[in-house]
Design a protein around this motif. Structure first.
Motif, PDB file in Angstrom:
ATOM      1  N   MET A 164       8.467 -20.007  -7.286  1.00  0.00           N
ATOM      2  CA  MET A 164       7.627 -19.470  -6.663  1.00  0.00           C
ATOM      3  C   MET A 164       7.837 -17.677  -5.913  1.00  0.00           C
ATOM      4  O   MET A 164       8.487 -18.798  -4.668  1.00  0.00           O
ATOM      5  N   ARG A 165       7.084 -16.787  -6.469  1.00  0.00           N
ATOM      6  CA  ARG A 165       7.718 -15.710  -5.821  1.00  0.00           C
ATOM      7  C   ARG A 165       6.168 -15.264  -5.085  1.00  0.00           C
ATOM      8  O   ARG A 165       5.632 -15.885  -5.370  1.00  0.00           O
ATOM      9  N   ARG A 166       6.422 -14.038  -4.228  1.00  0.00           N
ATOM     10  CA  ARG A 166       4.996 -13.338  -3.786  1.00  0.00           C
ATOM     11  C   ARG A 166       5.623 -12.174  -3.578  1.00  0.00           C
ATOM     12  O   ARG A 166       6.284 -11.470  -3.588  1.00  0.00           O
ATOM     13  N   ILE A 167       4.542 -11.481  -3.848  1.00  0.00           N
ATOM     14  CA  ILE A 167       4.528  -9.827  -4.153  1.00  0.00           C
ATOM     15  C   ILE A 167       3.655  -9.339  -3.473  1.00  0.00           C
ATOM     16  O   ILE A 167       1.981  -9.609  -3.321  1.00  0.00           O
ATOM     17  N   GLU A 168       3.485  -8.574  -1.832  1.00  0.00           N
ATOM     18  CA  GLU A 168       2.589  -7.887  -1.665  1.00  0.00           C
ATOM     19  C   GLU A 168       2.194  -6.518  -1.772  1.00  0.00           C
ATOM     20  O   GLU A 168       3.382  -5.637  -2.094  1.00  0.00           O
ATOM     21  N   ALA A 169       1.385  -5.620  -2.155  1.00  0.00           N
ATOM     22  CA  ALA A 169       1.242  -4.364  -2.525  1.00  0.00           C
ATOM     23  C   ALA A 169       0.376  -3.856  -2.233  1.00  0.00           C
ATOM     24  O   ALA A 169      -1.123  -4.835  -1.312  1.00  0.00           O
ATOM     25  N   VAL A 170      -0.242  -2.510  -2.167  1.00  0.00           N
ATOM     26  CA  VAL A 170      -1.223  -1.973  -1.184  1.00  0.00           C
ATOM     27  C   VAL A 170      -1.618  -0.709  -2.455  1.00  0.00           C
ATOM     28  O   VAL A 170      -0.683  -0.018  -3.634  1.00  0.00           O
ATOM     29  N   THR A 171      -3.123  -0.386  -2.216  1.00  0.00           N
ATOM     30  CA  THR A 171      -3.412   0.681  -2.911  1.00  0.00           C
ATOM     31  C   THR A 171      -4.518   1.720  -2.928  1.00  0.00           C
ATOM     32  O   THR A 171      -4.589   1.323  -1.031  1.00  0.00           O
ATOM     33  N   GLY A 172      -4.525   2.676  -3.241  1.00  0.00           N
ATOM     34  CA  GLY A 172      -5.693   3.623  -3.160  1.00  0.00           C
ATOM     35  C   GLY A 172      -5.322   4.069  -2.237  1.00  0.00           C
ATOM     36  O   GLY A 172      -3.810   4.757  -1.556  1.00  0.00           O
ATOM     37  N   ALA A 173      -6.194   4.367  -0.472  1.00  0.00           N
ATOM     38  CA  ALA A 173      -5.846   5.465   0.412  1.00  0.00           C
ATOM     39  C   ALA A 173      -5.154   4.230   1.209  1.00  0.00           C
ATOM     40  O   ALA A 173      -4.130   5.269   2.073  1.00  0.00           O
ATOM     41  N   ALA A 174      -4.587   2.853   1.570  1.00  0.00           N
ATOM     42  CA  ALA A 174      -4.084   2.245   1.752  1.00  0.00           C
ATOM     43  C   ALA A 174      -2.223   2.363   1.049  1.00  0.00           C
ATOM     44  O   ALA A 174      -1.457   3.111   1.990  1.00  0.00           O
ATOM     45  N   ALA A 175      -2.393   2.183  -0.104  1.00  0.00           N
ATOM     46  CA  ALA A 175      -1.318   3.693  -0.699  1.00  0.00           C
ATOM     47  C   ALA A 175      -0.482   4.665  -0.124  1.00  0.00           C
ATOM     48  O   ALA A 175       0.718   5.240  -0.036  1.00  0.00           O
ATOM     49  N   GLU A 176      -1.445   5.369   0.226  1.00  0.00           N
ATOM     50  CA  GLU A 176      -1.207   6.597   0.196  1.00  0.00           C
ATOM     51  C   GLU A 176      -0.232   6.696   1.753  1.00  0.00           C
ATOM     52  O   GLU A 176       0.012   7.605   2.039  1.00  0.00           O
ATOM     53  N   MET A 177      -1.456   5.984   2.637  1.00  0.00           N
ATOM     54  CA  MET A 177      -0.713   5.936   3.789  1.00  0.00           C
ATOM     55  C   MET A 177       0.607   5.534   3.910  1.00  0.00           C
ATOM     56  O   MET A 177       1.126   5.536   4.749  1.00  0.00           O
ATOM     57  N   TYR A 178       1.270   3.998   3.283  1.00  0.00           N
ATOM     58  CA  TYR A 178       2.109   3.864   3.548  1.00  0.00           C
ATOM     59  C   TYR A 178       3.209   4.825   2.627  1.00  0.00           C
ATOM     60  O   TYR A 178       4.353   5.079   3.435  1.00  0.00           O
ATOM     61  N   CYS A 179       3.411   5.676   1.678  1.00  0.00           N
ATOM     62  CA  CYS A 179       3.800   6.865   1.462  1.00  0.00           C
ATOM     63  C   CYS A 179       3.791   7.623   2.620  1.00  0.00           C
ATOM     64  O   CYS A 179       5.596   7.972   2.546  1.00  0.00           O
ATOM     65  N   ASN A 180       3.109   8.014   3.105  1.00  0.00           N
ATOM     66  CA  ASN A 180       2.824   9.051   3.719  1.00  0.00           C
ATOM     67  C   ASN A 180       4.346   8.278   4.922  1.00  0.00           C
ATOM     68  O   ASN A 180       5.050   9.107   5.455  1.00  0.00           O
ATOM     69  N   ASP A 181       3.828   7.193   5.543  1.00  0.00           N
ATOM     70  CA  ASP A 181       4.613   6.553   6.326  1.00  0.00           C
ATOM     71  C   ASP A 181       6.210   6.301   5.760  1.00  0.00           C
ATOM     72  O   ASP A 181       7.299   7.119   7.251  1.00  0.00           O
ATOM     73  N   MET A 182       6.562   6.563   4.939  1.00  0.00           N
ATOM     74  CA  MET A 182       8.298   6.186   4.445  1.00  0.00           C
ATOM     75  C   MET A 182       8.417   7.679   4.117  1.00  0.00           C
ATOM     76  O   MET A 182       9.398   8.217   4.614  1.00  0.00           O
ATOM     77  N   GLN A 183       7.555   8.708   3.830  1.00  0.00           N
ATOM     78  CA  GLN A 183       7.930  10.400   4.206  1.00  0.00           C
ATOM     79  C   GLN A 183       8.453  10.397   5.254  1.00  0.00           C
ATOM     80  O   GLN A 183       9.709  11.012   5.423  1.00  0.00           O
ATOM     81  N   ASP A 184       7.302  10.053   6.411  1.00  0.00           N
ATOM     82  CA  ASP A 184       7.358  10.291   7.789  1.00  0.00           C
ATOM     83  C   ASP A 184       9.310  10.068   8.209  1.00  0.00           C
ATOM     84  O   ASP A 184      10.129  11.008   9.238  1.00  0.00           O
ATOM     85  N   GLN A 185       9.435   8.174   8.190  1.00  0.00           N
ATOM     86  CA  GLN A 185      10.581   8.073   8.495  1.00  0.00           C
ATOM     87  C   GLN A 185      11.635   9.003   7.198  1.00  0.00           C
ATOM     88  O   GLN A 185      12.673   9.178   8.253  1.00  0.00           O
ATOM     89  N   LEU A 186      11.477   9.297   6.328  1.00  0.00           N
ATOM     90  CA  LEU A 186      12.852   9.552   5.999  1.00  0.00           C
ATOM     91  C   LEU A 186      13.220  10.941   6.243  1.00  0.00           C
ATOM     92  O   LEU A 186      14.002  11.803   6.439  1.00  0.00           O
ATOM     93  N   ASP A 187      11.567  11.630   6.803  1.00  0.00           N
ATOM     94  CA  ASP A 187      12.154  13.246   7.294  1.00  0.00           C
ATOM     95  C   ASP A 187      12.970  13.397   8.551  1.00  0.00           C
ATOM     96  O   ASP A 187      13.377  14.386   9.226  1.00  0.00           O
ATOM     97  N   SER A 188      12.023  12.247   9.534  1.00  0.00           N
ATOM     98  CA  SER A 188      12.881  11.855  10.740  1.00  0.00           C
ATOM     99  C   SER A 188      14.635  11.468  10.376  1.00  0.00           C
ATOM    100  O   SER A 188      15.197  12.121  11.261  1.00  0.00           O
ATOM    101  N   ILE A 189      14.790  10.949   9.756  1.00  0.00           N
ATOM    102  CA  ILE A 189      16.205  10.894   9.106  1.00  0.00           C
ATOM    103  C   ILE A 189      16.868  12.149   8.588  1.00  0.00           C
ATOM    104  O   ILE A 189      17.973  11.907   9.328  1.00  0.00           O
ATOM    105  N   ARG A 190      16.298  13.097   7.949  1.00  0.00           N
ATOM    106  CA  ARG A 190      16.945  13.813   7.687  1.00  0.00           C
ATOM    107  C   ARG A 190      17.413  14.871   9.109  1.00  0.00           C
ATOM    108  O   ARG A 190      18.408  15.085   8.822  1.00  0.00           O
TER     109      ARG A 190
END
Length: 241
Positions: A164-190
């Protein structure tokens, strides 16, 4: 319960015989609808990508995220996760309208291709929720059109139990926030690496340089230790006991 809708409240009103007005939080309900409808699209995508042995074993949705448990024998690869995510987002972009059948005889629902989930028992009449090729028995709240979901992102995939496996996911505004957070982390690493192009190459170079420095430090320590041993040996010869 017993054919009646039951509402849960943290505190009973003083006058139970009074008339009450119940209100639904529209924004919260919409987010729940997006996440719930996404579990149906996710179920279909998993069966397309992994095989028809995949069956839903449980789910949980709220206004922040969705969780989906399913039968499968192995950890999903990166490519499999991305393909599942891709198929769900294609269904979202196609803006598939909800087809809802209430009080449908269960025999008709089964002819329609509705899937019964994880051993649940059903009455003579059921509610069927259909989004294109996704057809399931369901009593939950749903969006009127998959396009309302906006976007779908898988944030984790893990084991729950054997097979048995489990997937967790986000949609809509929560997905946008998730992507923004990932982008901020990438920018910091750069910024830290002073690299604006190939981050994996920059990190690999950093690891390589670090390994070289560690090797040099080890050599220096060995040489220093050897010098100390030589010094002690020489001192022992010139100062006999």
């Amino acid at each position: 319960e017993n054919g009646l809708i039951v509402h849960i409240t943290p505190k009973l009103p003083e006058n139970l015989s009074a008339t009450f007005k119940a209100e639904v939080d529209k924004c919260r309900r919409f987010a729940i609808e997006c996440n719930h409808s996404s579990t149906h699209l996710l179920h279909k995508a998993l069966r397309n990508v992994l095989g028809k042995h995949v069956e839903q074993k449980g789910s949980s949705v709220d206004d922040q995220r969705l969780r989906f448990d399913f039968s499968h024998f192995a950890k999903l690869s990166h490519d499999e996760i991305r393909e599942v995510e891709k198929q769900v987002n294609i269904d979202i972009r196609h803006a598939i309208a909800l087809e809802e059948h209430r009080d449908m005889p269960i025999a008709e629902a089964q002819k329609l291709g509705a899937m019964a989930l994880f051993g649940e028992k059903y009455g003579d009449k059921v509610r069927v929720v259909k989004f294109g090729d996704s057809v399931e028995f369901c009593g939950g709240t749903h969006i009127a059109n998959t396009g309302h979901i906006g976007t779908f992102r898988i944030v984790s995939e893990s084991a729950v139990a054997a097979g048995m496996r489990r997937i967790e996911a986000v949609t809509g505004a929560a997905a946008e926030m998730y992507c923004n957070d990932m982008q901020d982390q990438l920018d910091s690493i750069r910024e830290l690496l002073k690299s604006t192009k190939d981050l994996p190459a920059a990190i690999a170079k950093l690891q390589e340089d670090n390994a070289d420095l560690r090797a040099q430090v080890d050599q220096f320590r060995k040489a220093q230790a050897a010098d100390i041993v030589k010094g002690l040996a020489a001192e022992a010869k010139t100062n006999p006991v």
